[in-house]
Design a protein around this motif. Structure first.
Motif, PDB file in Angstrom:
ATOM      1  N   TYR A  81      69.880 -47.979 -29.151  1.00 24.81           N
ATOM      2  CA  TYR A  81      70.065 -49.361 -29.566  1.00 24.81           C
ATOM      3  C   TYR A  81      68.721 -49.876 -30.077  1.00 24.81           C
ATOM      4  O   TYR A  81      67.663 -49.296 -29.784  1.00 24.81           O
ATOM      5  N   ARG A 123      68.207 -42.573 -34.766  1.00 22.51           N
ATOM      6  CA  ARG A 123      69.509 -42.823 -34.149  1.00 22.51           C
ATOM      7  C   ARG A 123      70.410 -41.596 -34.287  1.00 22.51           C
ATOM      8  O   ARG A 123      71.036 -41.162 -33.302  1.00 22.51           O
ATOM      9  N   TRP A 168      73.155 -52.488 -35.318  1.00 21.28           N
ATOM     10  CA  TRP A 168      72.840 -51.454 -36.306  1.00 21.28           C
ATOM     11  C   TRP A 168      73.217 -51.878 -37.712  1.00 21.28           C
ATOM     12  O   TRP A 168      72.576 -51.452 -38.683  1.00 21.28           O
ATOM     13  N   PRO A 188      67.136 -58.162 -29.578  1.00 22.25           N
ATOM     14  CA  PRO A 188      68.112 -57.117 -29.884  1.00 22.25           C
ATOM     15  C   PRO A 188      68.808 -57.381 -31.207  1.00 22.25           C
ATOM     16  O   PRO A 188      69.103 -58.531 -31.561  1.00 22.25           O
ATOM     17  N   LEU A 194      72.150 -55.530 -26.177  1.00 21.67           N
ATOM     18  CA  LEU A 194      71.696 -54.352 -25.442  1.00 21.67           C
ATOM     19  C   LEU A 194      72.490 -54.143 -24.149  1.00 21.67           C
ATOM     20  O   LEU A 194      72.166 -53.265 -23.352  1.00 21.67           O
TER      21      LEU A 194
END
Length: 292
Positions: free
Chosen positions: A162, A151, A250, A247, A280
């Protein structure tokens, strides 16, 4: 009799609704269809305009699994199809563009797999993906550590990534890109995978060789090739339980300390979608980055 259901004006025959597809939990085909109807609002944008490869498991994950890339026999005429370029010659594939098509495809009992380009411009990638696959005893916990490094590395090149679970053992990173062919994106992804291995040699491997992978995270860069596909966000997987390629935020990746913390089943994902929408979603909203 096979129930006939009308979806957006289309008549569908939905079969064997009581059939148990996931014996470990008793999850039935009817529940599979209900799941896809529930998440259609967030799933369809990830399917739209992308030719779909179906990994079918009509008798559950313990039965026969097989890929279907060409338009299946008996496909209704109202299901969109497209001519897709291939090295061995063009083929016709399905486009899942609407709810009726989604429910027809879900009735086949399938995982949805899609490429990193759309049918309007198959020569240009609009996504970059990294498939982080742990070799035992490594788990998704180690994948999270690698994902955080990637990332930051992508961010240095102006690319915002993502995350989603693979629905199996690992983690996927995905970002919106523009202005590059699949070949160029693949080369860039490989460079970053090699760099990750150089920075974290005890944790990362960029080659698929099985003997190199125990205890490490294989950073699979090759799924950016035009001919390759990756599990679509929100697809159910053919696993012992109805797990989903889900999804994740973080903060969840940063906090992961146990593998089970990033395992999401159909009922979990339906609830997450109701609470958070599509994590997402920014892939469709932010300006895509150019690949260096």
């Amino acid at each position: 009799m096979t129930p006939i259901t009308e979806v957006e004006g289309r008549r569908l025959a939905l079969s064997n609704l009581d059939k148990v597809l996931y014996p470990a939990t008793g999850f039935t085909k009817g529940e599979v269809l209900h799941y896809y109807a529930t998440v259609a609002g967030v799933l369809l944008p990830h399917l739209r305009d992308r030719p779909v490869s179906f990994l079918r498991y009509p008798d559950g994950p313990d039965g026969q699994l097989f890929f279907a890339k060409n338009v299946p026999p008996g496909t209704p005429e109202w299901v969109a199809t497209a001519r897709v370029p291939r090295a061995e010659g063009p083929a016709w594939m399905v486009l899942v563009q609407d709810l009726a098509s989604l429910m027809w495809a879900a009735n086949l009992v399938t995982e949805f797999h899609t490429p990193q380009w759309v049918i309007q411009d198959p020569g240009e990638a609009d996504r970059i993906v990294f498939d982080l696959d742990p070799g035992a005893p490594a788990t998704v916990v180690e994948c999270c550590e690698v994902a955080l490094w990637l990332r930051e590395r992508l961010a240095r090149d102006g690319i915002e990534a993502y995350a989603k679970t693979s629905g199996s053992k690992g983690l996927h990173l995905v970002a919106a890109v523009r202005g590059a062919s699949s070949e160029r994106v693949t080369e860039y992804a490989k460079r970053l995978a090699v760099e990750a291995e150089r920075e974290m040699p005890r944790l990362v491997v960029h080659r698929m060789t099985r003997s190199l992978r125990p205890g490490k995270v294989f950073v699979d860069w090759s799924q950016n090739a035009a001919r390759k596909t990756t599990a679509t966000p929100y697809t159910l997987r053919a696993r012992a339980e109805p797990t989903v390629s889900a999804p994740v935020g973080w903060e969840e990746v940063e906090a992961c300390g146990l593998p089970e913390e990033l395992v999401f089943r159909a009922e979990d994902v339906s609830a997450r979608v109701r609470e958070h929408g599509d994590l997402l979603g920014p892939l469709f909203e932010a300006r895509a980055a150019e690949v260096p």
